[in-house]
Design a protein around this motif. Structure first.
Motif, PDB file in Angstrom:
ATOM      1  N   LEU A  25       0.835  -1.199   0.000  1.00 18.15           N
ATOM      2  CA  LEU A  25       0.000   0.000   0.000  1.00 18.15           C
ATOM      3  C   LEU A  25       0.871   1.252   0.000  1.00 18.15           C
ATOM      4  O   LEU A  25       1.988   1.234   0.520  1.00 18.15           O
ATOM      5  CB  LEU A  25      -0.882   0.027   1.255  1.00 18.15           C
ATOM      6  N   ALA A  39      -3.887   3.481  -1.463  1.00 17.78           N
ATOM      7  CA  ALA A  39      -4.311   2.375  -2.324  1.00 17.78           C
ATOM      8  C   ALA A  39      -3.171   1.381  -2.478  1.00 17.78           C
ATOM      9  O   ALA A  39      -2.025   1.669  -2.151  1.00 17.78           O
ATOM     10  CB  ALA A  39      -4.734   2.900  -3.693  1.00 17.78           C
ATOM     11  N   GLY A  40      -3.505   0.226  -2.999  1.00 19.23           N
ATOM     12  CA  GLY A  40      -2.513  -0.802  -3.263  1.00 19.23           C
ATOM     13  C   GLY A  40      -3.193  -2.095  -3.661  1.00 19.23           C
ATOM     14  O   GLY A  40      -4.325  -2.090  -4.149  1.00 19.23           O
ATOM     15  N   ARG A  41      -2.511  -3.194  -3.415  1.00 20.92           N
ATOM     16  CA  ARG A  41      -3.024  -4.512  -3.802  1.00 20.92           C
ATOM     17  C   ARG A  41      -2.694  -5.550  -2.752  1.00 20.92           C
ATOM     18  O   ARG A  41      -1.710  -5.428  -2.038  1.00 20.92           O
ATOM     19  CB  ARG A  41      -2.410  -4.957  -5.130  1.00 20.92           C
ATOM     20  N   THR A  42      -3.505  -6.596  -2.746  1.00 26.06           N
ATOM     21  CA  THR A  42      -3.173  -7.770  -1.943  1.00 26.06           C
ATOM     22  C   THR A  42      -2.252  -8.661  -2.762  1.00 26.06           C
ATOM     23  O   THR A  42      -2.179  -8.536  -3.983  1.00 26.06           O
ATOM     24  CB  THR A  42      -4.423  -8.595  -1.577  1.00 26.06           C
ATOM     25  N   THR A  49     -10.176 -13.189  -4.494  1.00 23.12           N
ATOM     26  CA  THR A  49     -10.483 -12.916  -5.900  1.00 23.12           C
ATOM     27  C   THR A  49     -11.873 -13.449  -6.253  1.00 23.12           C
ATOM     28  O   THR A  49     -12.648 -12.780  -6.938  1.00 23.12           O
ATOM     29  CB  THR A  49      -9.413 -13.546  -6.808  1.00 23.12           C
ATOM     30  N   SER A  73     -11.584  -3.849  -5.431  1.00 25.62           N
ATOM     31  CA  SER A  73     -11.925  -3.839  -6.856  1.00 25.62           C
ATOM     32  C   SER A  73     -10.821  -4.483  -7.668  1.00 25.62           C
ATOM     33  O   SER A  73      -9.767  -4.821  -7.152  1.00 25.62           O
ATOM     34  CB  SER A  73     -12.160  -2.400  -7.348  1.00 25.62           C
ATOM     35  N   GLU A  74     -11.074  -4.655  -8.945  1.00 27.37           N
ATOM     36  CA  GLU A  74     -10.093  -5.031  -9.949  1.00 27.37           C
ATOM     37  C   GLU A  74      -9.180  -6.207  -9.610  1.00 27.37           C
ATOM     38  O   GLU A  74      -7.995  -6.014  -9.389  1.00 27.37           O
ATOM     39  CB  GLU A  74      -9.189  -3.834 -10.267  1.00 27.37           C
ATOM     40  N   ASP A  76      -6.493  -8.698 -10.302  1.00 29.46           N
ATOM     41  CA  ASP A  76      -5.494  -8.627 -11.360  1.00 29.46           C
ATOM     42  C   ASP A  76      -5.170 -10.024 -11.899  1.00 29.46           C
ATOM     43  O   ASP A  76      -5.592 -11.026 -11.331  1.00 29.46           O
ATOM     44  CB  ASP A  76      -4.239  -7.880 -10.891  1.00 29.46           C
ATOM     45  N   VAL A  81      -5.976  -8.378  -5.419  1.00 35.25           N
ATOM     46  CA  VAL A  81      -7.158  -7.521  -5.476  1.00 35.25           C
ATOM     47  C   VAL A  81      -6.738  -6.098  -5.125  1.00 35.25           C
ATOM     48  O   VAL A  81      -5.969  -5.885  -4.185  1.00 35.25           O
ATOM     49  CB  VAL A  81      -8.242  -8.034  -4.491  1.00 35.25           C
ATOM     50  N   ARG A  82      -7.256  -5.124  -5.856  1.00 35.88           N
ATOM     51  CA  ARG A  82      -6.959  -3.720  -5.578  1.00 35.88           C
ATOM     52  C   ARG A  82      -7.718  -3.258  -4.343  1.00 35.88           C
ATOM     53  O   ARG A  82      -8.896  -3.557  -4.177  1.00 35.88           O
ATOM     54  CB  ARG A  82      -7.335  -2.854  -6.773  1.00 35.88           C
ATOM     55  N   SER A  84      -8.429   0.339  -1.832  1.00 33.04           N
ATOM     56  CA  SER A  84      -8.294   1.790  -1.746  1.00 33.04           C
ATOM     57  C   SER A  84      -9.086   2.314  -0.560  1.00 33.04           C
ATOM     58  O   SER A  84     -10.075   1.713  -0.135  1.00 33.04           O
ATOM     59  CB  SER A  84      -8.756   2.461  -3.043  1.00 33.04           C
TER      60      SER A  84
END
Length: 93
Positions: A25, A39-42, A49, A73-74, A76, A81-82, A84
């Motif tokens: 993040l 924001a970031g990603r797992t 997912t 969201s989103e 990948d 997963v995104r 935020s």
């Protein structure tokens, strides 16, 4: 890594379920709004997912004992997963 970035373990709380994840993040302060956006990603997570693919869009993210609302969201192509959020990032003390 500095205070505006976090990489490491976290827990997503989805309803009554606690789901451990690895996250990357970053945060930035928006002076016009007077608050942080982060924001970031797992990391890769098949169950998360799947849940996001089925419509899950909000959860609580905790790093340590500081939970905060997070948008999901989103998914990948690598299974992450995104994430935020707004306000004080959950890794700030």
């Amino acid at each position: 890594m500095n205070d505006e970035e976090y990489r490491g373990p976290a827990v997503l709380r989805i309803g009554d379920d606690r789901h451990p994840v690895q996250v990357r993040l970053s945060a930035r302060f928006e002076p016009i709004e007077g608050r942080y956006r982060w924001a970031g990603r797992t990391g890769s997570d098949a169950l998360l997912t799947e849940r996001v693919g089925a419509g899950l869009r909000e959860a609580s993210l905790a790093i340590g004992e500081r939970p905060t609302t997070v948008r999901l969201s989103e998914p990948d192509p690598w299974g992450g997963v995104r994430l935020s959020g707004t306000g004080t990032p959950p890794w700030f003390a």
